[in-house]
Design an enzyme around this catalytic site. Sequence first.
Site, PDB file in Angstrom:
ATOM      1  N   GLY A   1       0.812  -1.308  -0.098  1.00 55.73           N
ATOM      2  CA  GLY A   1      -0.133   0.008   0.184  1.00 55.73           C
ATOM      3  C   GLY A   1       0.828   1.320   0.110  1.00 55.73           C
TER       4      GLY A   1
ATOM      5  N   VAL B   1       0.836   4.518   5.425  1.00 50.33           N
ATOM      6  CA  VAL B   1       0.479   3.307   6.330  1.00 50.33           C
ATOM      7  C   VAL B   1       1.660   2.614   6.510  1.00 50.33           C
ATOM      8  CG1 VAL B   1      -1.265   1.489   6.471  1.00 50.33           C
ATOM      9  CG2 VAL B   1      -1.856   3.713   5.640  1.00 50.33           C
ATOM     10  N   GLY B   2       2.764   2.583   5.480  1.00 52.79           N
ATOM     11  CA  GLY B   2       3.744   1.621   5.605  1.00 52.79           C
ATOM     12  C   GLY B   2       4.523   2.125   6.868  1.00 52.79           C
TER      13      GLY B   2
ATOM     14  N   GLU C   1       5.940  -2.962   0.413  1.00 47.37           N
ATOM     15  CA  GLU C   1       5.655  -3.019  -0.878  1.00 47.37           C
ATOM     16  C   GLU C   1       4.977  -1.775  -1.385  1.00 47.37           C
ATOM     17  OE1 GLU C   1       6.706  -4.998  -3.367  1.00 47.37           O
ATOM     18  OE2 GLU C   1       7.544  -6.599  -2.223  1.00 47.37           O
TER      19      GLU C   1
ATOM     20  N   CYS D   1       0.737  -0.303  -9.314  1.00 50.04           N
ATOM     21  CA  CYS D   1       1.825   0.316  -8.201  1.00 50.04           C
ATOM     22  C   CYS D   1       3.098   0.587  -9.478  1.00 50.04           C
ATOM     23  CB  CYS D   1       2.343  -0.575  -7.216  1.00 50.04           C
ATOM     24  SG  CYS D   1       2.760  -2.223  -7.856  1.00 50.04           S
TER      25      CYS D   1
END
Length: 450
Positions: A204, A208-209, A226, A260
């Site tokens: 994502g 948030v990573g 990722e 992505c």
Amino acid sequence: MTDTKAAFTLDDTFTSTEATALVNRLRATFRTGRTKPLAWRRQQLTRLRDLLTDNRAAIADALYADLRKNRAEADAMEINTTIVEIDDYLEHLEEWTAPQPATVTVPGVPGSTARTVFDPLGVALVISAWNYPVNLLLVPVAGALAAGNAVVIKPADYAAHTSALLAELLPAYLDTDATAVVEGGAPETTVLLEQHFDHIFYTGNGTVGRIVMTAAAKNLTPVVLELGGKSPVFVDRDADIATVAQRLAQTKFANAGQTCVAPDYVLTDPDTATELEAALVVALKGQFGEDPQTSDAYGRIINERHFDRLSALLDSGRTVTGGQTDRADTYIAPTVLAEVRPDEPVMQEEIFGPILPILTVADLDEAITFINERDKPLALYAFTEDNTTKRRLAAETSSGGLNFGLPMHHLAVPTLPFGGVGQSGMGNYHGRYSIETFSHRKAVLDVPLS
Ligand code: NAD
């Protein structure tokens, strides 16, 4: 008691108590050794494969409802890519999980042996993004199972139909003592992240990573992140422009640009830019017809929040083609923007939608400087026939992957590791790299006592 549930759907409450009970239950299974034999792993992988082949139509329907993915795209980019990965594990499981002998140079006692052993980590958490909600969930899950782990599976909440379907199907196919599904968004994931996992695999955005990595740090849990970023495309003046345009149209606008590794922007010299503009108009017409909104081959933006975000980027540069929007249908036409300046809105963040800006540079040197002044991208693409240009791009830039000639397709080569670097992520997976990701590489030295 809810501690034997194998799926928490959006109708269920999911509290810290339930999350702890769930992880404890899976860890208890892991400690019995049940997930370690290759026979169990093989069985789970085969069941996962069955899930995909038995439910092809239902999965395609869910993907259509979430993203208006057409059947061919759902088959090719979600279901078949996942099956290819599973088949690769089934074919190579013994080889990829076998201890690797090492040469003993220390301590030098005759008869000593040394080897690397792949130990499963324990209970893994896999958190997926919504844009390829089947592939991005099940490929890491397959890797975790192939490596002999128990897994908590968190589908992407924005892809609500796919999430609900997988929450129903996964417990029907997989060993529910070693796997569980938790549906939900930020609140449910936050509760999960309070738990002690042995690995967290997150796909994502970088914001948030960071949350995931901070939570993982509390337990020293290894993570794979990722993430995304702006993946540049360098177009050399020697490249065949019709081919470039056709391949850009094919890759950038698949899934309405919500990939992505989608080409984010083009860097090329002014003459080539003019040629490319015209060629892209032709290529897009060939791909989606006069009105892409009526084309079966063209997707939709996932929701109104992303639609609004993308609509605000359409004013940058000069519109070559596209620009039409329909909020009620979350439709944004395939759009090409020319004469875009680096300080314009479309160049400030990952686009993640069907908008392709073209920026001009004087030459390869300027392109390399432009790329290196920004975050390391998830992918770097170049269209060139010149080996010196290829060598220079490889040697003088850093990116998750480097792909000459056909954007995005390095992702579909299971013998290559897939992952980012710097702001585009850390760690990698696919094929044998997933086994390494979800294992501990244990050093074993065996020295005879006499
Ligand atoms: P998303 O909104 O689906 O978020 C990803 C996951 O994080 C979801 O499961 C979601 O429920 C969870 N989540 C959201 N907010 C959270 C919070 N506050 N705390 C804990 N969990 C939370 O997906 P996204 O981030 O919009 O995805 C788009 C981004 O992902 C883009 O940057 C894209 O490039 C990147 N991406 C990367 C890859 C890759 O393989 N490298 C693949 C797909 C997407």
